[in-house]
Design a protein around this motif. Structure first.
Motif, short mmCIF file in Angstrom:
data_model
loop_
_atom_site.label_atom_id
_atom_site.label_comp_id
_atom_site.label_asym_id
_atom_site.label_seq_id
_atom_site.Cartn_x
_atom_site.Cartn_y
_atom_site.Cartn_z
N VAL A 120 -8.39 -2.19 0.46
CA VAL A 120 -7.57 -1.01 0.17
C VAL A 120 -6.53 -1.39 -0.89
O VAL A 120 -6.34 -0.69 -1.88
CB VAL A 120 -6.87 -0.48 1.44
N THR A 174 -4.22 4.52 5.59
CA THR A 174 -5.42 3.73 5.85
C THR A 174 -5.03 2.36 6.40
O THR A 174 -5.61 1.89 7.38
CB THR A 174 -6.25 3.55 4.56
N CYS A 227 0.84 -1.20 0.00
CA CYS A 227 0.00 0.00 0.00
C CYS A 227 0.87 1.25 0.00
O CYS A 227 0.56 2.24 -0.67
CB CYS A 227 -0.94 0.03 1.21
N SER A 257 -3.12 5.37 1.01
CA SER A 257 -3.32 3.93 1.17
C SER A 257 -2.51 3.41 2.36
O SER A 257 -3.00 2.61 3.15
CB SER A 257 -2.89 3.18 -0.09
N GLN A 304 -10.98 -5.19 5.07
CA GLN A 304 -10.84 -3.78 4.68
C GLN A 304 -9.41 -3.50 4.22
O GLN A 304 -9.21 -2.77 3.24
CB GLN A 304 -11.20 -2.86 5.84
N LYS A 355 -7.35 -0.09 -4.97
CA LYS A 355 -6.51 1.00 -5.44
C LYS A 355 -5.29 0.57 -6.22
O LYS A 355 -4.65 1.37 -6.88
CB LYS A 355 -6.07 1.85 -4.24
#
Length: 155
Positions: free
Chosen positions: A149, A91, A81, A88, A145, A153
């Motif tokens: 992510v 998060t 991420c 990202s 979750q 993305k």
């Protein structure tokens, strides 16, 4: 929990070998959970307590799953991420403490049922399994979750 797992497998299955392995380990953990809890799909409805070896086997699977997340999967997902943007990574880093909350519950369950020498501890099993199930369900939601992510993305 199995329905949510099936959705996760459909959504992210095949995208990454590590993720596939992790979801398979989650499935194996849930199957063992249902077996010791006496719930479908493995229930034999004999209304007896599971034996200590069955519980210890489940505890080992539980600790393996929790450890795999913390020491293998999360770092790789957060790193991935991070290579695709600060938002990202942030998060992902916000989700990790929420995931970690269930770790203590899982480790406490493991300690209680693998270290006890008193069989009377089994009379608390239903209550402890219910508490563990709530913690693990929250954990699975946060893990999903985290995967979302990465997937939404960066795939």
């Amino acid at each position: 929990m199995l329905t949510k797992l099936e959705k996760a497998e459909q959504r992210w299955g095949g995208a990454n070998k590590l993720i596939d392995q992790w979801l398979t380990h989650r499935r194996n953990l849930l199957i063992k959970y249902f077996a010791i809890a006496g719930l479908a799909p493995t229930s034999t409805s004999n209304n007896s307590l599971p034996d200590t070896n069955q519980i210890k086997d489940f505890c080992q699977q539980l600790v393996d799953y929790v450890s795999e997340g913390h020491f293998e999967v999360y770092d790789k997902v957060v790193s991935e991420c991070g290579t695709h943007g600060e938002a990202s990574r942030e998060t992902a880093q916000k989700l990790l403490p929420m995931i970690s909350e269930s770790t203590d519950t899982a480790l406490d369950f493991n300690d209680k049922y693998t270290e006890s020498t008193d069989d009377k501890v089994l009379y608390q099993l239903d209550t402890d399994l219910a508490k563990l199930a709530q913690a693990m369900e929250s954990r699975f939601e946060y893990e999903d979750q985290l995967l979302e992510v990465l997937h939404s993305k960066h795939s």
